[in-house]
Design a protein around this motif. Sequence first.
Motif, PDB file in Angstrom:
ATOM      1  N   PHE A 111      84.275 -67.934  84.520  1.00 23.27           N
ATOM      2  CA  PHE A 111      83.057 -68.038  83.792  1.00 23.27           C
ATOM      3  C   PHE A 111      82.086 -67.071  84.695  1.00 23.27           C
ATOM      4  O   PHE A 111      81.068 -66.494  84.260  1.00 23.27           O
ATOM      5  N   LEU A 112      82.600 -66.816  85.896  1.00 25.37           N
ATOM      6  CA  LEU A 112      81.625 -65.831  86.881  1.00 25.37           C
ATOM      7  C   LEU A 112      81.662 -64.443  86.234  1.00 25.37           C
ATOM      8  O   LEU A 112      80.733 -63.805  86.249  1.00 25.37           O
ATOM      9  N   LEU A 113      82.764 -63.965  85.822  1.00 22.92           N
ATOM     10  CA  LEU A 113      82.815 -62.809  85.113  1.00 22.92           C
ATOM     11  C   LEU A 113      82.262 -62.815  83.889  1.00 22.92           C
ATOM     12  O   LEU A 113      81.759 -61.560  83.390  1.00 22.92           O
ATOM     13  N   PHE A 114      82.250 -63.883  83.156  1.00 24.66           N
ATOM     14  CA  PHE A 114      81.368 -63.958  82.029  1.00 24.66           C
ATOM     15  C   PHE A 114      80.176 -63.701  82.165  1.00 24.66           C
ATOM     16  O   PHE A 114      79.514 -63.027  81.458  1.00 24.66           O
ATOM     17  N   ALA A 115      79.655 -64.511  82.996  1.00 24.69           N
ATOM     18  CA  ALA A 115      78.060 -64.664  83.504  1.00 24.69           C
ATOM     19  C   ALA A 115      77.800 -63.130  84.016  1.00 24.69           C
ATOM     20  O   ALA A 115      76.760 -62.593  83.822  1.00 24.69           O
ATOM     21  N   LEU A 116      78.675 -62.410  84.682  1.00 27.42           N
ATOM     22  CA  LEU A 116      78.346 -61.022  85.197  1.00 27.42           C
ATOM     23  C   LEU A 116      78.157 -59.903  83.988  1.00 27.42           C
ATOM     24  O   LEU A 116      77.311 -59.162  83.762  1.00 27.42           O
ATOM     25  N   TRP A 117      79.221 -60.220  82.961  1.00 26.88           N
ATOM     26  CA  TRP A 117      79.007 -59.443  81.661  1.00 26.88           C
ATOM     27  C   TRP A 117      77.631 -59.738  81.131  1.00 26.88           C
ATOM     28  O   TRP A 117      76.893 -58.683  80.540  1.00 26.88           O
ATOM     29  N   LEU A 118      77.230 -60.853  81.044  1.00 31.66           N
ATOM     30  CA  LEU A 118      75.954 -61.515  80.233  1.00 31.66           C
ATOM     31  C   LEU A 118      74.891 -61.014  81.100  1.00 31.66           C
ATOM     32  O   LEU A 118      73.770 -60.054  80.507  1.00 31.66           O
ATOM     33  N   ALA A 119      74.830 -60.982  82.503  1.00 35.03           N
ATOM     34  CA  ALA A 119      73.624 -60.304  83.178  1.00 35.03           C
ATOM     35  C   ALA A 119      73.782 -58.854  83.165  1.00 35.03           C
ATOM     36  O   ALA A 119      72.498 -58.367  83.218  1.00 35.03           O
ATOM     37  N   ALA A 120      74.724 -58.400  83.203  1.00 34.89           N
ATOM     38  CA  ALA A 120      74.656 -56.666  82.986  1.00 34.89           C
ATOM     39  C   ALA A 120      74.202 -56.381  81.456  1.00 34.89           C
ATOM     40  O   ALA A 120      73.480 -55.384  81.493  1.00 34.89           O
ATOM     41  N   LEU A 121      74.447 -57.250  80.556  1.00 31.13           N
ATOM     42  CA  LEU A 121      73.720 -56.775  79.239  1.00 31.13           C
ATOM     43  C   LEU A 121      72.175 -57.082  79.358  1.00 31.13           C
ATOM     44  O   LEU A 121      71.409 -56.051  78.881  1.00 31.13           O
ATOM     45  N   GLY A 122      71.828 -58.038  80.040  1.00 28.39           N
ATOM     46  CA  GLY A 122      70.362 -58.184  80.222  1.00 28.39           C
ATOM     47  C   GLY A 122      69.750 -56.995  81.061  1.00 28.39           C
ATOM     48  O   GLY A 122      68.591 -56.508  80.622  1.00 28.39           O
ATOM     49  N   VAL A 123      70.193 -56.395  82.046  1.00 25.78           N
ATOM     50  CA  VAL A 123      69.933 -55.413  82.806  1.00 25.78           C
ATOM     51  C   VAL A 123      69.984 -53.977  81.902  1.00 25.78           C
ATOM     52  O   VAL A 123      68.985 -53.197  82.116  1.00 25.78           O
ATOM     53  N   LEU A 124      70.862 -53.858  81.248  1.00 21.79           N
ATOM     54  CA  LEU A 124      71.187 -52.396  80.506  1.00 21.79           C
ATOM     55  C   LEU A 124      70.596 -52.467  79.060  1.00 21.79           C
ATOM     56  O   LEU A 124      70.832 -51.562  78.758  1.00 21.79           O
ATOM     57  N   ARG A 125      69.911 -53.687  78.838  1.00 26.57           N
ATOM     58  CA  ARG A 125      69.298 -53.373  77.502  1.00 26.57           C
ATOM     59  C   ARG A 125      67.593 -53.827  77.843  1.00 26.57           C
ATOM     60  O   ARG A 125      67.266 -54.760  77.422  1.00 26.57           O
ATOM     61  N   PRO A 126      66.920 -52.570  78.180  1.00 28.18           N
ATOM     62  CA  PRO A 126      65.349 -52.654  78.353  1.00 28.18           C
ATOM     63  C   PRO A 126      64.706 -53.144  76.963  1.00 28.18           C
ATOM     64  O   PRO A 126      63.681 -53.729  76.991  1.00 28.18           O
TER      65      PRO A 126
END
Length: 523
Positions: A111-126
């Motif tokens: 889940f931590l890796l899954f959450a990291l992927w979702l957080a990276a999506l939020g940061v990389l999609r202005p």
Amino acid sequence: MVARLFRLRLALLGGGFRGSFGRGLRTALLYLLLAAGAIALAWFPTALLPAGADRAILDTIIGSVVLVAVFLVPFFENRRNLEPRQFAQYPASPGSIGFALLSSAILTWPFLLFALWLAALGVLRPEWAAPGWIAPLALGLAAVLGLCSTRVMSAVSKLIAGVRYAGAVRTVGTVLLVAFLPVAVFAGATAFGPDGRGLVDGLVDILSWTPFGAPFAALGLAAAGDLDAAILRLAIAGGAILLLIAIWIPITWIANQHVERPIGAGVARTGLGWFERFSARPSQVIAARAMTYWARDPRYRVALFAIPIAPIVMIVAFWVAGADPHLLSLLPLPVILLLLGWSQHNDVSMDSTAIWEHVASGTRGRADRAGRLAPVLLIGIPLALIGSSVTVTLLGDWRVLPAVAGMNVAVLLAACASSSIFSALMPYPATRPGDSPFVQPQWSGSGSGLAQTLSMLLALVLAVPPVWFSLTAVVDVSFVQNLWALAFGVGYGAAVLGLCILIGGWIFDRSGPELIAVTQVFD
């Protein structure tokens, strides 16, 4: 209860780092690589496409695939998941146990890796920044959906399969994963084809109305200014979460009330190889033994190495005769699968040292027939599916993949069906266990030529209908006809195989003592 489980989860998080320094270093490097992979997966669409509709489509597809994987994988692989049944002896209600397990699952590495992927999506999609509340809500719903999916599917698998069938479930999952690879390649090739954009748009529209694609479709719609459609997609994701929670509550109660039949204390559970992956049923035990033989017995390896030679010789002969090279690409795989299934036509003789166990124990003939086919099917079905992708690549037309796959699977099943009858009907001398694979024992009875010829003829006759149906679909390309060819090939092959297993089992039941007498003559 929640606090205790959180402390337990923290201890489990650090468990992989305990022990030697080398083990801790390997664990740290593994999770760093996985974290880098999660971030790279989020960065990949931005490197491939600029902000806009195309990137939103790609994000929806990737997000849907990830959420589907999060939903399905725990059903087939759940050995490391905590389950409600493990806490049944604690003085806590099923509701509190279920809530504690569900909320504490955020402290797990997947889940931590899954959450990291979702957080990276939020940061990389202005482009998702406006309106500001959509992105956190959609990504949060995706995270909760993945969390609930993992818990529910893992618990359902434990209830259905339990410890006894866990190995078989993992094996099925592996086969399904291999079977999915040609579909993924076919989808990718179609997407980059001339009509690919229309198909991709239709696929994304369908995914946007499923719980797996709805959160990511909502982000793209909100970025495009369609806020009402985005809210509707978020409602779909929220409804799916409520449904999973509603399923999780009774599952927790049932798991605490249901007692699985215990396994004897003297029964070994590890170190048994293939026997760990199959349940304690006659056909599956025979399958595990057959898999062990195929892995260790050189007689089977020699046969496997010899099988690809025949199609190579045939291709060279047809090529010299002036046949079309593109059409020749259809030939090798069916021939290999035919020979692979046909190679079992004398398996009773190959297994002569253990056939008496089946007769003495009263094992039903159909269990013997079905169990012996496990190695061929576990090798042949992935080979048929992956090889079909290679075949249509060489052929140059991905539209015929369903027909080619149906033909190859049907040929394999037809050859296995013929072998199921003839290995009990006409056994003939084979190399004895421990001897050189190239030594053939002497036998004064009927020769091997008749059994080999008749079994091959039956396999060819059984394979004619699906081959004709598939070749018609390949020549006259039609999407519907190709799907019918796939359905007919798989359905026909399964029906013929089931019928021949019953016939071969009936022959085995009637001639068990004779089979022992025949095999002991040359054993």
